[in-house]
Design a protein around this motif. Structure first.
Motif, short mmCIF file in Angstrom:
data_model
loop_
_atom_site.label_atom_id
_atom_site.label_comp_id
_atom_site.label_asym_id
_atom_site.label_seq_id
_atom_site.Cartn_x
_atom_site.Cartn_y
_atom_site.Cartn_z
N ILE A 295 -4.83 -5.10 -3.82
CA ILE A 295 -4.49 -6.38 -3.21
C ILE A 295 -3.00 -6.39 -2.90
N SER A 296 -2.65 -6.53 -1.63
CA SER A 296 -1.25 -6.50 -1.22
C SER A 296 -0.53 -7.77 -1.63
N THR A 297 0.78 -7.69 -1.67
CA THR A 297 1.58 -8.87 -1.98
C THR A 297 1.37 -9.95 -0.93
N GLU A 298 1.28 -9.56 0.33
CA GLU A 298 1.04 -10.54 1.39
C GLU A 298 -0.29 -11.26 1.18
N LEU B 273 10.10 -12.39 4.20
CA LEU B 273 9.71 -11.01 3.94
C LEU B 273 10.94 -10.12 4.08
N VAL B 274 11.34 -9.50 2.99
CA VAL B 274 12.51 -8.62 3.00
C VAL B 274 12.01 -7.19 3.12
N GLY B 275 12.26 -6.59 4.27
CA GLY B 275 11.79 -5.23 4.52
C GLY B 275 12.56 -4.62 5.68
N GLY C 123 0.38 -1.25 7.54
CA GLY C 123 1.75 -1.24 8.01
C GLY C 123 2.18 -2.57 8.59
N MET C 124 3.16 -2.52 9.50
CA MET C 124 3.75 -3.73 10.06
C MET C 124 2.71 -4.59 10.78
N ARG C 125 1.82 -3.96 11.54
CA ARG C 125 0.84 -4.73 12.30
C ARG C 125 -0.02 -5.60 11.38
N SER C 126 -0.50 -5.01 10.27
CA SER C 126 -1.36 -5.77 9.37
C SER C 126 -0.60 -6.93 8.73
N LYS C 127 0.69 -6.73 8.46
CA LYS C 127 1.50 -7.80 7.88
C LYS C 127 1.67 -8.95 8.87
#
Length: 269
Positions: A153-156, A175-177, A221-225
């Motif tokens: 389970i991701s943080t998002e 979101l810090v990335g 990756g970025m897209r899913s976020k």
């Protein structure tokens, strides 16, 4: 009103290594949180972080995210959980050293999923911590899954559950990335340009342009976020999501609602 923060695993660790925490970055971000809380004592924060080179290595090696049958060896599940907790302890201890009253909440201890989606999670203790002016700290974690056996389970996903299925509805998510969302992968394409604003007018185009992660990452990756954050905004129209790099001054400014020199804001309009 609540503010959710996520420290990306790619900025607080070296995701191409193994259990390589970036202690300098973690300390700087912790002090940025402390500075914002000192400037605005009413800030109510929930902080999450990714597992980076701690949990992702074991999850990918043992296929925890794809599911482990009940009858199979679950050593990989245990190793992944332990690695995630090791990084969480570093983050929490660093926050405490910066005078941020951080309290760790291990999601897998009270969470269950089905097909990788959270079904139940006991979040009342997190709300209790917030009432006491504490800063709950959660992290990407393993989960027992009713359909596939195990999941990651991701943080998002955790922050999304809190936003939609608990009383802790946020006004802002930070979101810090990566320094921003770009028109292409900036690590591979020198012509990539930052996208300062994503809204309903350009979200479809942005999703086409964004790709996956450069290192081992079992949460996408970025897209899913971006897809997950946009889903949140569709459900919570007043929500603003800000993506920034690990610059402590930017984090403090974002927490205080100040204008930013760099980053990407995602909002409905």
């Amino acid at each position: 009103m609540y503010t959710f923060i996520k420290f990306g695993g790619s900025v607080i660790t070296d995701k191409t290594g193994r259990e390589a925490a970036d202690l300098v970055v973690i300390e700087r971000l912790a002090h940025a949180v402390a500075e914002a809380r000192a400037a605005d004592p009413n800030l109510a924060l929930v902080l999450g972080h990714g597992s980076g080179s701690f949990g992702h290595h074991y999850a990918a090696r043992y296929g925890v995210h794809r599911g482990i049958p009940l009858s199979a060896d679950h050593t990989g599940f245990a190793l992944t959980a332990a690695a995630a907790l090791r990084l969480n302890r570093i983050v929490v201890d660093t926050l405490l050293a910066a005078q941020v009253p951080a309290v760790s909440f291990q999601p897998s201890a009270s969470l269950q999923s089905t097909n990788g989606q959270i079904i139940t999670w006991e979040t009342a203790p997190i709300a209790e911590a917030l009432q006491r002016r504490l800063v709950p700290v959660i992290h990407g974690d393993v989960a027992f899954d009713t359909a596939q056996g195990t999941a990651i389970i991701s943080t998002e996903a955790l922050l999304s559950f809190l936003a939609l299925r608990s009383p802790l509805q946020p006004r802002r998510i930070i979101l810090v990335g990566e320094a921003a969302v770009y028109t292409a992968d900036p690590h591979r394409d020198p012509t990539a340009q930052p996208i300062p604003l994503i809204n309903q007018e350009n979200i479809a185009q942005v999703l086409v342009m964004t790709g996956g992660s450069r290192a081992a990452d079992v949460t996408g990756g970025m897209r899913s976020k971006i897809e997950l954050m946009w889903h949140l905004i569709e459900r919570l129209p007043e929500l603003e999501v800000t993506l920034i790099g690990p610059d402590p001054a930017l984090l403090t400014a974002a927490l205080l609602g100040q204008s930013l020199a760099m980053g990407t804001v995602i909002k409905r309009w």
